[in-house]
Design an enzyme around this catalytic site. Structure first.
Site, PDB file in Angstrom:
ATOM      1  CG  ASP A 238      -3.093   2.412  13.016  1.00 55.12           C
ATOM      2  OD1 ASP A 238      -2.909   2.637  14.233  1.00 55.12           O
ATOM      3  OD2 ASP A 238      -2.921   1.297  12.500  1.00 55.12           O
TER       4      ASP A 238
ATOM      5  NE  ARG B 195       0.034   3.035  13.416  1.00 54.15           N
ATOM      6  CZ  ARG B 195       0.770   2.046  12.945  1.00 54.15           C
ATOM      7  NH1 ARG B 195       2.082   2.057  13.100  1.00 54.15           N
ATOM      8  NH2 ARG B 195       0.225   1.032  12.321  1.00 54.15           N
TER       9      ARG B 195
ATOM     10  CB  SER C 156      -3.735  -6.321   8.038  1.00 49.08           C
ATOM     11  OG  SER C 156      -3.267  -5.103   8.533  1.00 49.08           O
TER      12      SER C 156
ATOM     13  CG  ASP D 189      -2.017  -1.048   1.099  1.00 46.13           C
ATOM     14  OD1 ASP D 189      -1.919  -1.901   0.185  1.00 46.13           O
ATOM     15  OD2 ASP D 189      -2.943  -1.045   1.929  1.00 46.13           O
TER      16      ASP D 189
HETATM   17  N1  ARG Z   1      -6.605  -2.614  16.481  1.00 45.19           N
HETATM   18  C1  ARG Z   1      -5.292  -2.210  16.869  1.00 45.19           C
HETATM   19  C2  ARG Z   1      -5.271  -0.731  17.129  1.00 45.19           C
HETATM   20  O1  ARG Z   1      -6.133  -0.033  16.708  1.00 45.19           O
HETATM   21  C3  ARG Z   1      -4.241  -2.656  15.889  1.00 45.19           C
HETATM   22  C4  ARG Z   1      -4.060  -1.828  14.693  1.00 45.19           C
HETATM   23  C5  ARG Z   1      -3.038  -2.374  13.755  1.00 45.19           C
HETATM   24  N2  ARG Z   1      -2.770  -1.478  12.678  1.00 45.19           N
HETATM   25  C6  ARG Z   1      -2.492  -1.856  11.425  1.00 45.19           C
HETATM   26  N3  ARG Z   1      -2.341  -0.916  10.535  1.00 45.19           N
HETATM   27  N4  ARG Z   1      -2.389  -3.114  11.064  1.00 45.19           N
HETATM   28  O2  ARG Z   1      -4.382  -0.252  17.780  1.00 45.19           O
END
Ligand code: ARG
Length: 400
Positions: A124, A95, A175, A15
């Site tokens: 995110d 993040r 993912s 991506d």
């Molecule tokens: N659900 C988790 C969170 O919101 C994991 C997110 C993982 N992010 C990703 N881009 N795969 O913190």
């Protein structure tokens, strides 16, 4: 005429690689790709070259592992931070730091915008957008993956048509996001909440049923809320986290399978592997229980939950989160001591704890010889404690 620069939070995956030509074509910018290493990253040089091959004018690797641990992971550990009482905020913590690095780079390069590859459905995007705006409100945040509406095969066609090669070696159906504090696994077959997660989803933890029969004990030492030693051997926090993560994983500890409430209103099925994070939170809490007063422990629990929610919701850089972090930091002054943990076939239990600051007084707690507790005072105390309730109970409704 020179084009505006855009700094892209690059992961090396399909991506964010596709985003490079996409941003050039649809936003008219030159792209500087930046990959922030927050732990567990592999083949960084190869990924850097991939970004350049995809058309980035520059590609940089930023090693932020130490900073991630010091500024984000350790404060979260001090707060025993778990979202919905289970998830140690692996991605949520990284993040804001990635955002900070992007902002620093954008300012250094004179870039007008920062782009990320988050979709519209996750948390995110919130964390990146809000963090970047907190750190530099003059920078535009672009999230093209929110609107480009391409399926995975379409993205593959798109990059192929631009002559970009992304070798999808083993077709990974999940993912994944990972860093020092753990590993997150989503999508693919996991989207059916009734299906058990397949073995291939896990790389850090063994199946608890196949873990060694003997289990393993480890003593975790803390100084002022910071983990500093394992079995009496002093270690830098980063090494310590890696070591206990590996040990717990070998014993099948640290798998989480949960239905999580995302900020954007979606319930999602999440799998995590976080042996180190969960073991350290357990050990840390155990020492807190020994050295902090009841009032402080109970009040802190509320603060912990609020802070965990704020981290999850992308509010790391807010004034309230700063104030809560300061409160938590202050509570850690006496959190020094050791907890003895046992890993055994998927579990981690506390077997003992000690501290030079312990408030546990054996002469007060004992039911044996040497008791110094005032039994007479207990009688008077309980009389007065229950007095208002007794008065209430004796008064029938409507009595005059
Ligand atoms: N659900 C988790 C969170 O919101 C994991 C997110 C993982 N992010 C990703 N881009 N795969 O913190």
């Amino acid at each position: 005429m020179t084009r505006d620069l855009c700094v892209l939070a690059y992961s090396g995956g399909l991506d964010t690689s596709a985003l490079i030509p996409y941003l050039m074509e649809n936003h008219g910018v030159d792209v500087v790709a930046a990959l922030v290493d927050v732990g567990r990253a592999k083949d960084l040089e190869m990924l850097r070259e991939r970004a350049l091959a995809a058309g980035a004018v520059d590609a940089v690797i930023i090693d932020a592992k130490e900073e991630f641990v010091r500024e984000f992971v350790l404060p979260a550990l001090a707060a025993n931070a778990l979202y919905e009482e289970r998830y140690p905020l692996v991605s949520a913590l990284s993040r804001p730091l990635i955002s900070k690095k992007m902002v620093e780079l954008a300012q250094e390069k004179g870039a007008r915008s920062i782009a990320h590859g988050c979709t519209a459905k996750g948390n995110d995007q919130v964390r990146f957008d809000v963090s970047i705006r907190c750190l530099d409100p003059t920078i535009d945040v672009l999230g093209p993956a929110r609107e480009w509406n391409m399926t995975r095969p379409e993205i593959l066609d798109y990059v192929a048509s631009r002559g970009i090669e992304i070798p999808l070696t083993k077709k990974n159906p999940f993912s994944i996001d990972e860093n020092v504090w753990g590993r997150t696994i989503e999508c693919g077959e996991l989207e059916d909440p009734w299906e058990s997660p397949p073995d291939e989803a896990f790389t850090v933890t063994v199946d608890p049923r196949l873990a060694p029969d003997d289990g393993a004990e480890v003593v975790v030492g803390f100084e002022r809320g910071i983990p500093v030693s394992l079995d009496g051997v002093w270690m830098e926090p980063l090494t310590l986290i890696d070591t206990i993560d590996e040990l717990g994983g070998r014993h099948g500890f640290g798998r989480i399978d949960m239905i999580e409430n995302r900020l954007v209103g979606i319930k999602s099925r999440e799998i995590y592997e976080t042996p180190g994070a969960l073991a350290l939170i357990l050990a840390h809490k155990e020492i807190e229980d020994l050295v902090l007063t009841r009032d402080l422990l109970h009040f802190k629990r509320g603060v912990e939950q609020r802070l965990a929610d704020m981290i999850y919701d992308g509010q790391w850089f807010s004034p309230l989160a700063d104030a809560l972090k300061a409160f938590v930091a202050h509570t850690q002054i006496r959190v020094t001591g050791e907890a003895r943990l046992l890993f055994y076939k998927g579990s981690c239990t506390v077997r003992g704890r000690r501290s030079p600051n312990s408030m546990y007084v054996e002469e007060l707690a004992t039911y044996g010889a040497g008791d110094r507790f005032s039994h007479e005072s207990a009688k008077g105390f309980v009389d007065l404690w229950g007095l208002p309730l007794e008065v209430w109970a004796r008064r029938a409704p409507g009595d005059s």
